[in-house]
Design a protein around this motif. Structure first.
Motif, PDB file in Angstrom:
ATOM      1  N   GLU A 121     -13.314 -38.605  23.460  1.00 37.47           N
ATOM      2  CA  GLU A 121     -13.770 -39.728  23.078  1.00 37.47           C
ATOM      3  C   GLU A 121     -12.985 -40.468  22.377  1.00 37.47           C
ATOM      4  OE1 GLU A 121     -14.114 -36.609  19.622  1.00 37.47           O
ATOM      5  OE2 GLU A 121     -15.218 -35.443  20.104  1.00 37.47           O
ATOM      6  N   LEU A 122     -12.512 -40.851  23.103  1.00 35.77           N
ATOM      7  CA  LEU A 122     -11.335 -41.684  23.051  1.00 35.77           C
ATOM      8  C   LEU A 122     -12.292 -42.780  23.746  1.00 35.77           C
ATOM      9  CD1 LEU A 122      -8.221 -40.469  24.570  1.00 35.77           C
ATOM     10  CD2 LEU A 122      -8.666 -41.417  22.162  1.00 35.77           C
ATOM     11  N   PHE A 123     -12.551 -43.340  24.482  1.00 38.91           N
ATOM     12  CA  PHE A 123     -13.367 -44.250  25.035  1.00 38.91           C
ATOM     13  C   PHE A 123     -15.008 -44.063  24.532  1.00 38.91           C
ATOM     14  CE2 PHE A 123     -10.339 -41.363  27.774  1.00 38.91           C
ATOM     15  CZ  PHE A 123      -9.425 -42.857  27.739  1.00 38.91           C
ATOM     16  N   SER A 124     -15.878 -45.691  24.874  1.00 37.78           N
ATOM     17  CA  SER A 124     -17.292 -46.083  23.966  1.00 37.78           C
ATOM     18  C   SER A 124     -17.887 -44.981  24.837  1.00 37.78           C
ATOM     19  CB  SER A 124     -16.722 -47.532  24.530  1.00 37.78           C
ATOM     20  OG  SER A 124     -18.114 -48.330  24.555  1.00 37.78           O
ATOM     21  N   LYS A 125     -18.894 -44.881  24.572  1.00 37.73           N
ATOM     22  CA  LYS A 125     -19.705 -45.018  24.035  1.00 37.73           C
ATOM     23  C   LYS A 125     -20.797 -45.956  26.507  1.00 37.73           C
ATOM     24  CE  LYS A 125     -22.105 -41.944  20.764  1.00 37.73           C
ATOM     25  NZ  LYS A 125     -23.345 -41.726  20.025  1.00 37.73           N
ATOM     26  N   LYS A 126     -20.428 -46.396  25.725  1.00 36.80           N
ATOM     27  CA  LYS A 126     -20.931 -47.672  27.090  1.00 36.80           C
ATOM     28  C   LYS A 126     -20.015 -47.260  28.224  1.00 36.80           C
ATOM     29  CE  LYS A 126     -22.446 -51.270  23.825  1.00 36.80           C
ATOM     30  NZ  LYS A 126     -22.447 -52.312  23.721  1.00 36.80           N
ATOM     31  N   SER A 127     -18.980 -46.830  28.596  1.00 41.97           N
ATOM     32  CA  SER A 127     -18.161 -46.313  29.661  1.00 41.97           C
ATOM     33  C   SER A 127     -18.668 -46.035  31.007  1.00 41.97           C
ATOM     34  CB  SER A 127     -16.928 -44.883  29.266  1.00 41.97           C
ATOM     35  OG  SER A 127     -15.988 -46.201  28.478  1.00 41.97           O
ATOM     36  N   ILE A 128     -18.368 -46.055  31.962  1.00 39.47           N
ATOM     37  CA  ILE A 128     -19.099 -46.001  32.831  1.00 39.47           C
ATOM     38  C   ILE A 128     -18.882 -44.658  33.439  1.00 39.47           C
ATOM     39  CG2 ILE A 128     -19.766 -46.299  35.459  1.00 39.47           C
ATOM     40  CD1 ILE A 128     -20.314 -49.225  34.697  1.00 39.47           C
ATOM     41  N   ILE A 129     -18.432 -43.773  33.910  1.00 42.80           N
ATOM     42  CA  ILE A 129     -17.815 -42.388  34.028  1.00 42.80           C
ATOM     43  C   ILE A 129     -17.804 -42.443  35.416  1.00 42.80           C
ATOM     44  CG2 ILE A 129     -17.020 -39.766  33.580  1.00 42.80           C
ATOM     45  CD1 ILE A 129     -18.164 -41.020  30.458  1.00 42.80           C
ATOM     46  N   ALA A 130     -16.892 -41.740  35.876  1.00 42.90           N
ATOM     47  CA  ALA A 130     -17.311 -41.441  37.285  1.00 42.90           C
ATOM     48  C   ALA A 130     -16.749 -39.330  37.187  1.00 42.90           C
ATOM     49  CB  ALA A 130     -16.821 -42.216  38.877  1.00 42.90           C
ATOM     50  N   VAL A 131     -17.494 -39.360  38.416  1.00 45.42           N
ATOM     51  CA  VAL A 131     -17.068 -37.827  38.306  1.00 45.42           C
ATOM     52  C   VAL A 131     -16.902 -37.275  40.549  1.00 45.42           C
ATOM     53  CG1 VAL A 131     -17.550 -37.001  36.315  1.00 45.42           C
ATOM     54  CG2 VAL A 131     -19.292 -36.527  37.988  1.00 45.42           C
ATOM     55  N   GLN A 132     -15.981 -36.076  40.514  1.00 43.86           N
ATOM     56  CA  GLN A 132     -16.633 -35.894  41.563  1.00 43.86           C
ATOM     57  C   GLN A 132     -17.685 -34.613  41.667  1.00 43.86           C
ATOM     58  OE1 GLN A 132     -12.209 -34.460  41.290  1.00 43.86           O
ATOM     59  NE2 GLN A 132     -12.474 -34.164  43.759  1.00 43.86           N
ATOM     60  N   ASN A 133     -17.996 -34.944  43.632  1.00 42.57           N
ATOM     61  CA  ASN A 133     -19.130 -34.087  43.050  1.00 42.57           C
ATOM     62  C   ASN A 133     -18.755 -33.025  45.124  1.00 42.57           C
ATOM     63  OD1 ASN A 133     -21.895 -33.505  44.119  1.00 42.57           O
ATOM     64  ND2 ASN A 133     -22.631 -35.053  44.499  1.00 42.57           N
ATOM     65  N   PRO A 134     -18.819 -32.009  44.789  1.00 41.82           N
ATOM     66  CA  PRO A 134     -19.061 -31.537  43.836  1.00 41.82           C
ATOM     67  C   PRO A 134     -17.779 -31.151  42.628  1.00 41.82           C
ATOM     68  CG  PRO A 134     -18.060 -30.070  45.902  1.00 41.82           C
ATOM     69  CD  PRO A 134     -18.628 -31.355  46.345  1.00 41.82           C
ATOM     70  N   MET A 135     -18.164 -30.960  41.854  1.00 36.42           N
ATOM     71  CA  MET A 135     -16.963 -30.681  40.701  1.00 36.42           C
ATOM     72  C   MET A 135     -17.110 -29.735  38.956  1.00 36.42           C
ATOM     73  SD  MET A 135     -20.029 -31.710  38.925  1.00 36.42           S
ATOM     74  CE  MET A 135     -20.690 -33.178  39.544  1.00 36.42           C
ATOM     75  N   TYR A 136     -16.590 -29.458  38.389  1.00 36.14           N
ATOM     76  CA  TYR A 136     -16.342 -28.329  36.804  1.00 36.14           C
ATOM     77  C   TYR A 136     -17.478 -28.934  36.426  1.00 36.14           C
ATOM     78  CZ  TYR A 136     -14.914 -24.974  34.718  1.00 36.14           C
ATOM     79  OH  TYR A 136     -14.674 -24.007  33.149  1.00 36.14           O
ATOM     80  N   PRO A 137     -18.930 -28.246  36.362  1.00 31.11           N
ATOM     81  CA  PRO A 137     -20.018 -28.649  35.659  1.00 31.11           C
ATOM     82  C   PRO A 137     -19.999 -29.094  34.306  1.00 31.11           C
ATOM     83  CG  PRO A 137     -20.742 -27.123  36.608  1.00 31.11           C
ATOM     84  CD  PRO A 137     -19.222 -26.455  36.840  1.00 31.11           C
ATOM     85  N   TYR A 138     -18.668 -28.712  33.380  1.00 26.28           N
ATOM     86  CA  TYR A 138     -18.222 -29.661  31.918  1.00 26.28           C
ATOM     87  C   TYR A 138     -17.496 -30.673  31.799  1.00 26.28           C
ATOM     88  CZ  TYR A 138     -15.919 -29.010  27.368  1.00 26.28           C
ATOM     89  OH  TYR A 138     -15.766 -29.285  26.057  1.00 26.28           O
ATOM     90  N   PHE A 139     -17.277 -31.239  33.256  1.00 27.44           N
ATOM     91  CA  PHE A 139     -16.962 -32.963  32.837  1.00 27.44           C
ATOM     92  C   PHE A 139     -18.230 -33.611  32.751  1.00 27.44           C
ATOM     93  CE2 PHE A 139     -13.530 -31.693  36.566  1.00 27.44           C
ATOM     94  CZ  PHE A 139     -12.778 -31.133  35.710  1.00 27.44           C
ATOM     95  N   ILE A 140     -19.736 -33.234  33.694  1.00 28.51           N
ATOM     96  CA  ILE A 140     -20.613 -34.294  33.149  1.00 28.51           C
ATOM     97  C   ILE A 140     -21.277 -33.651  31.297  1.00 28.51           C
ATOM     98  CG2 ILE A 140     -23.273 -33.854  34.029  1.00 28.51           C
ATOM     99  CD1 ILE A 140     -22.235 -34.106  36.759  1.00 28.51           C
ATOM    100  N   GLU A 141     -21.243 -32.095  31.709  1.00 28.48           N
ATOM    101  CA  GLU A 141     -22.110 -31.720  30.183  1.00 28.48           C
ATOM    102  C   GLU A 141     -21.118 -32.394  28.923  1.00 28.48           C
ATOM    103  OE1 GLU A 141     -23.731 -27.518  32.486  1.00 28.48           O
ATOM    104  OE2 GLU A 141     -22.202 -27.524  31.165  1.00 28.48           O
ATOM    105  N   SER A 142     -20.028 -31.917  29.155  1.00 26.99           N
ATOM    106  CA  SER A 142     -19.464 -32.546  27.312  1.00 26.99           C
ATOM    107  C   SER A 142     -19.592 -34.091  27.333  1.00 26.99           C
ATOM    108  CB  SER A 142     -18.070 -32.578  28.008  1.00 26.99           C
ATOM    109  OG  SER A 142     -17.132 -33.069  28.680  1.00 26.99           O
ATOM    110  N   ASN A 143     -19.825 -35.038  28.784  1.00 24.56           N
ATOM    111  CA  ASN A 143     -20.155 -36.438  28.404  1.00 24.56           C
ATOM    112  C   ASN A 143     -21.775 -36.444  27.810  1.00 24.56           C
ATOM    113  OD1 ASN A 143     -17.790 -38.288  28.542  1.00 24.56           O
ATOM    114  ND2 ASN A 143     -17.850 -36.909  30.393  1.00 24.56           N
ATOM    115  N   LEU A 144     -22.775 -35.590  28.300  1.00 26.25           N
ATOM    116  CA  LEU A 144     -23.694 -36.236  28.134  1.00 26.25           C
ATOM    117  C   LEU A 144     -23.623 -35.590  27.102  1.00 26.25           C
ATOM    118  CD1 LEU A 144     -25.768 -33.990  31.046  1.00 26.25           C
ATOM    119  CD2 LEU A 144     -25.611 -36.984  30.511  1.00 26.25           C
TER     120      LEU A 144
END
Length: 401
Positions: A121-144
């Motif tokens: 929430e500190l960052f803009s909705k326009k932010s491009i976000i990078a996550v590791q793959n495989p990753m803990y699913p919550y990293f993606i789901e919380s942003n979606l």
């Protein structure tokens, strides 16, 4: 007419994590119905098994007495957390690593997961976000859930020791987790330094999941992102008492937002103060009873008890990994981390390997595909259970050969 949140709704109907968890539970139920005399060895979930230590229980009891006494009763804590607890995190957790932080850079949270998602929430909705793959699913789901859909993956392959690739484009946020969940692998100083350099050069922010830092025993493997030069200017670290002090039910942790942190159009201390404002609006602090327990964990006696807990789980992992490797299975992790990442037998998918282990050994893990496409063909096992179960499981595995 009130309208439902479309982003949460679409996540609700499409989320694979909830479906996969239920699929695991359904398979266990079916197996037990068909094999009522066979024992299940639950190594799927990251829930701890050991009791909270004696000194921490004493502190909880003492604080319960305070809450029951009209003269001594305490209500709200400081919204960002008990000052003594924040000071102890600085002096007892970070200073021994050579890291200097101020209590005003520490924010007490109710476990790592909520902060890991909410920090975005500190960052803009326009932010491009990078996550590791495989990753803990919550990293993606919380942003979606927050309508942040500009997500790229940093693929982690066995040939590279499951270390993530560098972003091939400019990204604004990078989620990094080391020691890693689910693969159990670690990153050395120079490997983390390359990501810090990327963030500094691109005015990006790193959100570093350091929950398993205290499990590290290998030299030249940082326990904290802040052991890397320049990292305070670009990194937020999230940590927890859950695995090191058996607080999975107590719910207590912290996040660090250094005053030096700047990204894009922000200025020093601005993100720190923005997060404090968010606390006042949406959180208002962790349980004071849990924070009293956290203070006890960071006492000298509490730290000794915590180290014993960590070593207990690491011994579980070592015993399990050695047996699986003896049986010819390729394993990662389980050395500086309580998770073992096991490669399935040739040609087996993650779910087929899950079925194979369950049916032949009673072991329940989490299929690697649950964590992303690069997890296909692997299984994550947790060593956070009881020693007697691990020993019994190992004996069964040895007898099956």
């Amino acid at each position: 007419m009130a309208l439902k949140n479309p982003h949460l709704y679409h996540l609700h109907i499409s989320s694979n994590s909830g479906k996969n968890y239920q699929k695991i539970l359904d398979k266990i139920t079916q197996f037990q119905a068909s094999n009522p005399k066979k024992k299940i060895y639950m190594m799927a979930f990251g829930n701890t098994s050991q009791p909270i230590s004696e000194s921490v229980i004493d502190a909880i009891k003492e604080y319960t007495d305070i809450l029951s006494n009209k003269e001594k009763y305490k209500g709200y804590e400081d919204v960002v957390g008990n000052l003594q607890l924040r000071e102890l995190i600085c002096s007892r957790y970070y200073q021994p690593m050579g890291v200097t932080l101020e209590p005003s850079e520490i924010f007490i949270i109710d476990g790592a997961q909520s902060a890991t998602g909410n920090i975005s929430e500190l960052f803009s909705k326009k932010s491009i976000i990078a996550v590791q793959n495989p990753m803990y699913p919550y990293f993606i789901e919380s942003n979606l859930m927050m309508d942040k859909t500009r997500i790229v993956t940093l693929n982690c392959y066995e040939k590279n020791g499951f270390l993530p690739e560098k972003p091939q484009q400019k990204v604004d946020l990078m989620y990094l987790c080391f020691p890693n969940n689910p693969t159990g692998v670690t990153a050395k100083t120079n490997e983390l330094k390359s990501f810090v350099n990327y963030a500094l050069n691109h005015q990006s922010a790193i959100i570093f999941d350091g929950v398993y830092g205290k499990f590290v025993r290998t030299r030249d493997v940082p326990k904290s992102i802040y052991q890397i030069e320049g990292s305070k200017k670009c990194s937020i670290e999230i940590n927890s008492f859950s695995k090191t002090a058996n607080f999975t039910g107590v719910r207590l942790g912290w996040c660090v937002i250094p005053h030096e942190l700047t990204v894009g159009d922000s200025s020093p201390s601005e993100l720190n103060q923005m997060w404090k404002t968010r606390y006042k609006v949406k959180f208002w602090g962790a349980s004071n009873l849990a924070q009293a327990a956290g203070i006890a964990v960071l006492s000298q006696r509490g730290q000794e008890e915590s180290e014993a807990t960590i070593q207990y789980y690491l011994n579980n992992a070592s015993l399990l990994r050695k047996t699986l490797e003896y049986l010819g299975l390729k394993c990662f992790g389980g050395i500086d981390n309580p998770y073992i990442w096991v490669k399935g037998r040739q040609g087996l998918s993650s779910w087929e390997f899950f079925d194979y282990l369950l049916e032949n050994t009673g072991i329940v893990g989490i299929p690697g595909c649950f964590f992303g496409t690069c997890g296909e063909g692997y299984l994550r096992l947790s060593a956070l259970g009881h020693r007697e179960d691990v020993e019994e499981c190992v004996e069964g595995l040895n007898n099956s050969t």
